[in-house]
Design a protein around this motif. Structure first.
Motif, PDB file in Angstrom:
ATOM      1  N   ILE A  32       3.471  12.308 -13.762  1.00  0.00           N
ATOM      2  CA  ILE A  32       4.329  11.946 -12.623  1.00  0.00           C
ATOM      3  C   ILE A  32       3.669  12.218 -11.282  1.00  0.00           C
ATOM      4  CG2 ILE A  32       6.607  12.305 -11.604  1.00  0.00           C
ATOM      5  CD1 ILE A  32       7.335  13.566 -14.417  1.00  0.00           C
ATOM      6  N   VAL A  33       3.702  11.205 -10.412  1.00  0.00           N
ATOM      7  CA  VAL A  33       3.297  11.387  -9.024  1.00  0.00           C
ATOM      8  C   VAL A  33       4.594  11.579  -8.234  1.00  0.00           C
ATOM      9  CG1 VAL A  33       2.045  10.431  -7.061  1.00  0.00           C
ATOM     10  CG2 VAL A  33       1.327   9.856  -9.412  1.00  0.00           C
ATOM     11  N   VAL A  34       4.811  12.823  -7.822  1.00  0.00           N
ATOM     12  CA  VAL A  34       6.026  13.197  -7.081  1.00  0.00           C
ATOM     13  C   VAL A  34       5.720  12.956  -5.603  1.00  0.00           C
ATOM     14  CG1 VAL A  34       7.539  15.132  -6.473  1.00  0.00           C
ATOM     15  CG2 VAL A  34       6.547  15.007  -8.774  1.00  0.00           C
ATOM     16  N   SER A  35       6.399  11.984  -4.970  1.00  0.00           N
ATOM     17  CA  SER A  35       6.069  11.716  -3.565  1.00  0.00           C
ATOM     18  C   SER A  35       7.311  11.797  -2.696  1.00  0.00           C
ATOM     19  CB  SER A  35       5.393  10.349  -3.433  1.00  0.00           C
ATOM     20  OG  SER A  35       6.297   9.323  -3.729  1.00  0.00           O
ATOM     21  N   PHE A  57       1.881  15.964  -9.965  1.00  0.00           N
ATOM     22  CA  PHE A  57       1.376  16.521  -8.710  1.00  0.00           C
ATOM     23  C   PHE A  57       2.102  15.851  -7.557  1.00  0.00           C
ATOM     24  CE2 PHE A  57      -1.280  12.841  -9.356  1.00  0.00           C
ATOM     25  CZ  PHE A  57      -1.588  12.372  -8.093  1.00  0.00           C
ATOM     26  N   PHE A  58       2.037  16.513  -6.401  1.00  0.00           N
ATOM     27  CA  PHE A  58       2.792  16.042  -5.237  1.00  0.00           C
ATOM     28  C   PHE A  58       1.883  15.322  -4.256  1.00  0.00           C
ATOM     29  CE2 PHE A  58       4.118  16.684  -0.804  1.00  0.00           C
ATOM     30  CZ  PHE A  58       5.315  15.990  -0.842  1.00  0.00           C
ATOM     31  N   VAL A  59       2.384  14.227  -3.672  1.00  0.00           N
ATOM     32  CA  VAL A  59       1.692  13.546  -2.570  1.00  0.00           C
ATOM     33  C   VAL A  59       2.696  13.354  -1.434  1.00  0.00           C
ATOM     34  CG1 VAL A  59       0.479  11.457  -1.828  1.00  0.00           C
ATOM     35  CG2 VAL A  59       0.211  12.269  -4.173  1.00  0.00           C
ATOM     36  N   ASN A  60       2.279  13.749  -0.228  1.00  0.00           N
ATOM     37  CA  ASN A  60       3.145  13.521   0.934  1.00  0.00           C
ATOM     38  C   ASN A  60       3.064  12.047   1.311  1.00  0.00           C
ATOM     39  OD1 ASN A  60       4.467  13.534   3.408  1.00  0.00           O
ATOM     40  ND2 ASN A  60       3.829  15.644   3.810  1.00  0.00           N
ATOM     41  N   LEU A  61       4.169  11.341   1.177  1.00  0.00           N
ATOM     42  CA  LEU A  61       4.198   9.898   1.439  1.00  0.00           C
ATOM     43  C   LEU A  61       5.427   9.551   2.258  1.00  0.00           C
ATOM     44  CD1 LEU A  61       3.330   6.790   0.321  1.00  0.00           C
ATOM     45  CD2 LEU A  61       5.422   7.148  -0.963  1.00  0.00           C
ATOM     46  N   ASP A  62       5.203   8.929   3.409  1.00  0.00           N
ATOM     47  CA  ASP A  62       6.294   8.277   4.132  1.00  0.00           C
ATOM     48  C   ASP A  62       6.250   6.821   3.692  1.00  0.00           C
ATOM     49  OD1 ASP A  62       7.863   6.811   5.871  1.00  0.00           O
ATOM     50  OD2 ASP A  62       7.293   7.957   7.646  1.00  0.00           O
ATOM     51  N   VAL A  63       7.268   6.365   2.983  1.00  0.00           N
ATOM     52  CA  VAL A  63       7.219   5.024   2.381  1.00  0.00           C
ATOM     53  C   VAL A  63       7.071   3.909   3.412  1.00  0.00           C
ATOM     54  CG1 VAL A  63       8.456   5.575   0.244  1.00  0.00           C
ATOM     55  CG2 VAL A  63       9.766   4.876   2.274  1.00  0.00           C
ATOM     56  N   SER A  64       7.387   4.200   4.669  1.00  0.00           N
ATOM     57  CA  SER A  64       7.285   3.148   5.692  1.00  0.00           C
ATOM     58  C   SER A  64       5.876   3.017   6.261  1.00  0.00           C
ATOM     59  CB  SER A  64       8.288   3.409   6.825  1.00  0.00           C
ATOM     60  OG  SER A  64       7.935   4.588   7.515  1.00  0.00           O
ATOM     61  N   SER A  65       4.950   3.840   5.769  1.00  0.00           N
ATOM     62  CA  SER A  65       3.581   3.827   6.293  1.00  0.00           C
ATOM     63  C   SER A  65       2.622   3.163   5.298  1.00  0.00           C
ATOM     64  CB  SER A  65       3.129   5.271   6.578  1.00  0.00           C
ATOM     65  OG  SER A  65       1.732   5.345   6.601  1.00  0.00           O
ATOM     66  N   GLU A  66       2.014   2.061   5.704  1.00  0.00           N
ATOM     67  CA  GLU A  66       1.088   1.356   4.806  1.00  0.00           C
ATOM     68  C   GLU A  66      -0.120   2.228   4.473  1.00  0.00           C
ATOM     69  OE1 GLU A  66      -0.157  -2.499   6.224  1.00  0.00           O
ATOM     70  OE2 GLU A  66      -0.749  -3.108   4.199  1.00  0.00           O
TER      71      GLU A  66
END
Ligand code: NAD
Length: 249
Positions: A32-35, A57-66
């Motif tokens: 799982i990629v936990v974002s 593992f965790f990834v910091n992701l703002d879904v609105s950022s390409e």
């Protein structure tokens, strides 16, 4: 073990329905990629899963950022080699009526709830096409199907997500990729806590539901598990309602 070794990206995974999915998928042996934008809660969740013997593992992701999406896909493939499932789960909620809504807040909501799913789909599609397989699940809402005296932006974003789901399913079926939506009714998470914080608000929400109660995050997670797994191998372009019968009326 319905997701054995499948690589699953969940957005908005740090709490609520996203967290419930990650915990359920871990029991089904997914990688799982936990974002999320919430690094503290997201990292803790990924850590919990790893400590319990799972793979996350965790990834910091703002879904609105390409650019965030580009990095997330790179990191995911680097770590887990492939991408099998994407759940476009991240979302924000607003209760302002159309007359009260501020155009900047409208734009922000659309960029998370709708553009986020568009960017996510675009970001994973090349990898899924080269594998000739994949499952994308968009988390919509019954507010896409029925109007309310409350809100406007939120329901409009979730209705557009259903259209995006249908278009993406048509454009990707020949590559072995399935694209579906889940359509939850009111679910007990932080998102709607202000609507149900007093007994009258809760009673009003429950009165509209055939099964007479709000849903739980894990009840939505089970529907997403079905769409993520090969159990739904003949299902694409559909909308799976998980709403206690709210929209049947
Ligand atoms: N709770 C409900 O009643 C309900 C009903 C129908 C649909 N939904 C949908 O289910 C999904 C999950 O909602 P929830 O109830 O678990 O809400 P929640 O508020 O508990 O969780 C949403 C998560 O999304 C994250 N997030 C917010 N903006 C983000 C961004 N720009 N990029 C990445 N992550 C971001 C938040 O940090 C949070 O962890 C949403 O799409 C929501 O619209 C919820």
């Amino acid at each position: 073990m319905r997701l054995l070794n499948k690589v699953v990206i969940v957005t908005g995974a740090a709490g609520g329905i996203g967290e419930a999915q990650c915990r359920l998928f871990a029991t089904e042996r997914a990688k799982i990629v936990v974002s999320d934008t919430n690094e503290e809660k997201g990292s803790k969740l990924a850590n919990d899963i790893s400590l319990a013997g799972g793979s996350a593992f965790f990834v910091n992701l703002d879904v609105s950022s390409e650019s965030d999406w580009t990095s997330l896909v790179e990191i995911s493939i680097d770590r887990f080699k492939t991408i099998d499932v994407l759940v476009n789960n991240a979302g924000i909620y607003r209760t302002e009526s159309i007359q009260e809504e501020n155009p900047d807040d409208w734009d922000r909501l659309m960029s998370v709830n709708l553009k986020g799913a568009f960017l996510g789909t675009k970001a994973v599609i090349d990898s899924m096409r080269s594998n000739k397989s994949g499952s994308i699940i968009n988390v919509s809402s019954t507010t896409a199907l029925v109007g309310s005296w409350r809100g406007g932006a939120y329901g409009a974003s979730k209705a557009a997500l259903l259209s995006l789901t249908r278009h993406a399913s048509i454009q990707n079926a020949k590559y072995g990729i399935r694209v579906n939506a889940v359509v939850p009714g009111p679910i007990e998470t932080d998102m709607i806590s202000q609507n149900i914080s007093n007994p009258e608000g809760r009673a009003l929400s429950e009165s509209r539901i055939l099964l007479g109660r709000l849903g739980s995050p894990s009840e939505v997670a089970y529907a997403i598990l079905y769409l993520a797994s090969d159990d739904s191998r003949y299902v694409t372009g559909t909308e799976l309602l998980v709403d206690g019968g709210l929209a049947a009326q």
